[in-house]
Design a protein around this motif. Structure first.
Motif, PDB file in Angstrom:
ATOM      1  N   TYR A  32       0.825  -1.207   0.000  1.00 40.59           N
ATOM      2  CA  TYR A  32       0.000   0.000   0.000  1.00 40.59           C
ATOM      3  C   TYR A  32       0.859   1.256   0.000  1.00 40.59           C
ATOM      4  O   TYR A  32       0.342   2.378  -0.107  1.00 40.59           O
ATOM      5  CB  TYR A  32      -0.922   0.018   1.222  1.00 40.59           C
ATOM      6  CG  TYR A  32      -0.232   0.307   2.528  1.00 40.59           C
ATOM      7  CD1 TYR A  32      -0.317   1.568   3.113  1.00 40.59           C
ATOM      8  CD2 TYR A  32       0.538  -0.662   3.174  1.00 40.59           C
ATOM      9  CE1 TYR A  32       0.336   1.851   4.300  1.00 40.59           C
ATOM     10  CE2 TYR A  32       1.186  -0.394   4.356  1.00 40.59           C
ATOM     11  CZ  TYR A  32       1.083   0.853   4.914  1.00 40.59           C
ATOM     12  OH  TYR A  32       1.736   1.124   6.092  1.00 40.59           O
ATOM     13  N   ASN A  33       2.183   1.082   0.144  1.00 44.26           N
ATOM     14  CA  ASN A  33       3.113   2.204   0.160  1.00 44.26           C
ATOM     15  C   ASN A  33       4.520   1.650  -0.058  1.00 44.26           C
ATOM     16  O   ASN A  33       4.705   0.434  -0.142  1.00 44.26           O
ATOM     17  CB  ASN A  33       3.039   2.945   1.506  1.00 44.26           C
ATOM     18  CG  ASN A  33       3.429   4.407   1.372  1.00 44.26           C
ATOM     19  OD1 ASN A  33       4.211   4.773   0.501  1.00 44.26           O
ATOM     20  ND2 ASN A  33       2.872   5.250   2.233  1.00 44.26           N
ATOM     21  N   LYS A  72      -5.753  -1.582   4.215  1.00 51.89           N
ATOM     22  CA  LYS A  72      -4.915  -0.465   3.780  1.00 51.89           C
ATOM     23  C   LYS A  72      -4.892  -0.307   2.258  1.00 51.89           C
ATOM     24  O   LYS A  72      -4.968   0.809   1.730  1.00 51.89           O
ATOM     25  CB  LYS A  72      -3.493  -0.657   4.292  1.00 51.89           C
ATOM     26  CG  LYS A  72      -3.355  -0.570   5.806  1.00 51.89           C
ATOM     27  CD  LYS A  72      -1.919  -0.896   6.227  1.00 51.89           C
ATOM     28  CE  LYS A  72      -1.762  -0.823   7.731  1.00 51.89           C
ATOM     29  NZ  LYS A  72      -0.405  -1.247   8.167  1.00 51.89           N
ATOM     30  N   THR A  73      -4.738  -1.429   1.543  1.00 48.79           N
ATOM     31  CA  THR A  73      -4.669  -1.331   0.082  1.00 48.79           C
ATOM     32  C   THR A  73      -5.999  -0.869  -0.500  1.00 48.79           C
ATOM     33  O   THR A  73      -6.029  -0.085  -1.461  1.00 48.79           O
ATOM     34  CB  THR A  73      -4.269  -2.682  -0.533  1.00 48.79           C
ATOM     35  OG1 THR A  73      -5.149  -3.699  -0.044  1.00 48.79           O
ATOM     36  CG2 THR A  73      -2.842  -3.054  -0.179  1.00 48.79           C
ATOM     37  N   ARG A  75      -8.267   1.058   1.023  1.00 51.51           N
ATOM     38  CA  ARG A  75      -8.409   2.493   1.317  1.00 51.51           C
ATOM     39  C   ARG A  75      -7.574   3.328   0.356  1.00 51.51           C
ATOM     40  O   ARG A  75      -8.021   4.343  -0.170  1.00 51.51           O
ATOM     41  CB  ARG A  75      -7.973   2.784   2.757  1.00 51.51           C
ATOM     42  CG  ARG A  75      -9.022   2.509   3.803  1.00 51.51           C
ATOM     43  CD  ARG A  75      -8.686   3.222   5.121  1.00 51.51           C
ATOM     44  NE  ARG A  75      -7.372   2.868   5.642  1.00 51.51           N
ATOM     45  CZ  ARG A  75      -7.156   1.881   6.491  1.00 51.51           C
ATOM     46  NH1 ARG A  75      -8.165   1.127   6.924  1.00 51.51           N
ATOM     47  NH2 ARG A  75      -5.941   1.622   6.931  1.00 51.51           N
ATOM     48  N   GLY A  76      -6.329   2.886   0.108  1.00 49.82           N
ATOM     49  CA  GLY A  76      -5.446   3.647  -0.765  1.00 49.82           C
ATOM     50  C   GLY A  76      -5.950   3.712  -2.193  1.00 49.82           C
ATOM     51  O   GLY A  76      -5.942   4.776  -2.819  1.00 49.82           O
ATOM     52  N   GLN A  80      -7.482   7.128  -4.247  1.00 50.39           N
ATOM     53  CA  GLN A  80      -6.918   7.631  -5.500  1.00 50.39           C
ATOM     54  C   GLN A  80      -7.848   7.427  -6.692  1.00 50.39           C
ATOM     55  O   GLN A  80      -7.568   7.916  -7.782  1.00 50.39           O
ATOM     56  CB  GLN A  80      -5.572   6.959  -5.769  1.00 50.39           C
ATOM     57  CG  GLN A  80      -4.478   7.383  -4.804  1.00 50.39           C
ATOM     58  CD  GLN A  80      -3.107   6.870  -5.220  1.00 50.39           C
ATOM     59  OE1 GLN A  80      -2.920   6.396  -6.352  1.00 50.39           O
ATOM     60  NE2 GLN A  80      -2.139   6.954  -4.324  1.00 50.39           N
ATOM     61  N   TYR A  87      -3.132   0.198  -8.346  1.00 49.11           N
ATOM     62  CA  TYR A  87      -2.581   0.852  -7.151  1.00 49.11           C
ATOM     63  C   TYR A  87      -1.431   0.038  -6.560  1.00 49.11           C
ATOM     64  O   TYR A  87      -0.375   0.580  -6.239  1.00 49.11           O
ATOM     65  CB  TYR A  87      -3.703   1.024  -6.123  1.00 49.11           C
ATOM     66  CG  TYR A  87      -3.251   1.623  -4.817  1.00 49.11           C
ATOM     67  CD1 TYR A  87      -3.007   2.986  -4.701  1.00 49.11           C
ATOM     68  CD2 TYR A  87      -3.072   0.820  -3.692  1.00 49.11           C
ATOM     69  CE1 TYR A  87      -2.589   3.540  -3.499  1.00 49.11           C
ATOM     70  CE2 TYR A  87      -2.656   1.363  -2.488  1.00 49.11           C
ATOM     71  CZ  TYR A  87      -2.418   2.729  -2.396  1.00 49.11           C
ATOM     72  OH  TYR A  87      -2.000   3.260  -1.206  1.00 49.11           O
ATOM     73  N   THR A  88      -1.634  -1.260  -6.428  1.00 47.66           N
ATOM     74  CA  THR A  88      -0.618  -2.086  -5.772  1.00 47.66           C
ATOM     75  C   THR A  88       0.573  -2.373  -6.676  1.00 47.66           C
ATOM     76  O   THR A  88       1.672  -2.638  -6.178  1.00 47.66           O
ATOM     77  CB  THR A  88      -1.220  -3.414  -5.287  1.00 47.66           C
ATOM     78  OG1 THR A  88      -1.795  -4.124  -6.399  1.00 47.66           O
ATOM     79  CG2 THR A  88      -2.289  -3.167  -4.233  1.00 47.66           C
ATOM     80  N   TYR A  91       3.736  -0.348  -5.973  1.00 51.54           N
ATOM     81  CA  TYR A  91       4.496  -0.693  -4.779  1.00 51.54           C
ATOM     82  C   TYR A  91       5.110  -2.085  -4.867  1.00 51.54           C
ATOM     83  O   TYR A  91       6.151  -2.342  -4.254  1.00 51.54           O
ATOM     84  CB  TYR A  91       3.597  -0.534  -3.554  1.00 51.54           C
ATOM     85  CG  TYR A  91       3.057   0.876  -3.460  1.00 51.54           C
ATOM     86  CD1 TYR A  91       3.930   1.955  -3.302  1.00 51.54           C
ATOM     87  CD2 TYR A  91       1.701   1.135  -3.592  1.00 51.54           C
ATOM     88  CE1 TYR A  91       3.462   3.256  -3.264  1.00 51.54           C
ATOM     89  CE2 TYR A  91       1.222   2.441  -3.540  1.00 51.54           C
ATOM     90  CZ  TYR A  91       2.101   3.494  -3.375  1.00 51.54           C
ATOM     91  OH  TYR A  91       1.637   4.778  -3.341  1.00 51.54           O
TER      92      TYR A  91
END
Length: 464
Positions: A32-33, A72-73, A75-76, A80, A87-88, A91
């Protein structure tokens, strides 16, 4: 080799169950980051473990999961407004690039959670059929901890002094909350487009079931070794054991190993304190991957590690000493075949072997490495080419575990024109005794990946 088993709380021999192969599951990143240096403390510990297993002549099959669906993933991705996979991916790619910079050997398998939803559903179905899991009114499925008598054996939980009975819907929750945990989470509006159909309705797996399902798919219902950070011991690893053993009736994992926390300048990492660093943050400041690796591994994995910039400075100096010695030994060897290693070299390797086989005592292993450096420097004049080649092989043998020694310096890449221009400017600054400008240029050269060394003969530069 002997390792500390978190399950039994004893140091025990690590012996393969079958085929002289250690089957190892390591908890990977939640993508997630960008991973921070605390995460890489765990991944470099696991890399040392993997390398020591191979050092001892055993084979290894390592599986490291990628958690690409959790609270977390989701939400992220939703924040966005992008698909979860898009998204993933950013990372995931960054994680693999960071591992390469730290010279971490790749695992044999990197399963992503989103690619294994059917296996997770099948495992939950087994637990429901056995009456150990139940469906709640909202369509989620929970594991009933009171129906699994062995619950708490890894964390050695005293149930009389714990808060029990609650349902834990979040993927991560308070250690003091020993409650039924989610195996399958019913879809909520906040999940947006993320969800899969299941016998209990649309939803997605809980974090804990992901690792149980994927580890057993690739390593079998019982395997040798499971590792992670100490923060994963409870509830995550405890829940993995409960899910797997309740479903199969077999021992899930024989040996559990956990590394301690990393602190920065004596404090917990926090963005508000300004001491939160990703690997790329440190590299942008001019530190190399191997310097960072040196600091991350040069403490016993079960001891807390204090990460500081002074430690990076010490690492740079220490590695420069090793580089200079190895470079000199390589020149003396001149490509000759290795003869018999001197007694002092064999003694250093024996000390190194004893250290790494004593529950991965890397600080003592480094002591053996620097003992070899001292002996090689003091006996340099007495080394013929064959003996030098044998000493070089001892360095190589040690580095199969440590992964920080720079060999083949004579074959390094040519200095790029832009770096040479900076070197020329620095030489002029030093001639003019403009030490501030000299230091600034040195830092600029370091940020570009080159290490400048000064001596009476002038400045030299080497690729980090």
């Amino acid at each position: 080799m002997n390792v500390y088993n978190s399950l039994t709380r004893r140091v025990e021999p690590l012996v393969p169950l079958a085929d002289n192969t250690i089957r190892l599951y390591t908890c990977g990143p939640t993508v997630y980051n960008f991973a921070h240096i605390g995460n890489f403390r765990a991944y470099t510990f696991e890399d040392i473990l993997r390398r020591v297993i191979q050092f001892n002549g055993m084979k290894i099959r390592q599986v490291m999961n990628l958690t690409d669906v959790d609270d977390k993933t989701i939400r992220g991705a939703n924040a966005q407004g992008v698909a979860l996979t898009d998204y993933t991916k950013t990372y995931k790619d960054a994680f693999f690039a960071d591992l390469k910079k730290l010279n971490v050997q790749p695992a044999e398998v990197y399963p992503a959670a989103t690619d294994h939803i059917p296996e997770m559903i099948a495992l939950v179905e087994k637990l429901v059929a056995k009456g150990i899991a139940y469906k709640s009114d909202d369509g989620s499925v929970y594991f009933s901890v009171t129906k699994f008598p062995g619950y708490g054996k890894l964390a050695h939980i005293d149930f009389d002094n714990q808060r029990t009975g609650a349902r834990c819907a979040a993927d991560e929750y308070d250690k003091e909350n020993v409650g039924d945990f989610a195996l399958w989470k019913a879809w909520e509006e906040s999940d947006g487009p993320v969800g899969w159909d299941s016998p209990w309705g649309r939803g997605r797996p809980g974090w804990h079931i992901e690792c149980s399902a994927m580890s057993m798919k690739y390593l079998g219902e019982t395997f040798d070794l499971h590792t992670g950070g100490i923060d994963n011991l409870f509830p995550h690893h405890e829940n993995e054991i409960a899910q797997a053993e309740a479903a199969t009736g077999k021992t899930f994992v024989n040996t559990w190993m956990h590394c301690a926390h990393l602190r920065v300048n004596g404090e917990k990492m926090s963005k508000s304190l300004g001491n939160f660093f990703t690997l790329r943050d440190l590299i942008e400041k001019g530190w190399s991957g191997r310097e960072i690796r040196y600091v991350l591994i040069n403490a016993h994995y079960r001891s807390g590690l204090n990460f500081a910039f002074t430690a990076l400075e010490d690492a740079r100096k220490a590695l420069a000493r090793v580089d200079a010695c190895v470079d000199a030994v390589e020149k003396q060897a001149a490509g000759a075949a290795a003869g018999t290693a001197p007694d002092w070299a064999r003694g250093a390797l024996d000390a190194f072997t004893a250290a790494v086989n004593d529950d991965l005592n890397v600080p003592k292993a480094f002591a053996a490495l620097f003992g070899l450096v001292r002996e090689a420097n003091s006996h340099a004049a007495a080394l013929d080419a064959a003996s030098a080649a044998a000493v070089l092989e001892v360095f190589r043998r040690m580095d199969t575990v440590l992964g920080v020694v720079f060999f083949g310096k004579a074959e390094k890449a040519e200095v790029p024109a832009e770096i040479q221009a900076l070197l020329d400017q620095r030489a002029a600054a030093r001639a003019a005794k403009n030490w501030a400008e000299s230091d600034r240029l040195r830092d600029e050269i370091a940020a570009a990946g080159w290490l400048v060394k000064d001596s009476k003969a002038g400045q030299t530069v080497a690729k980090k």
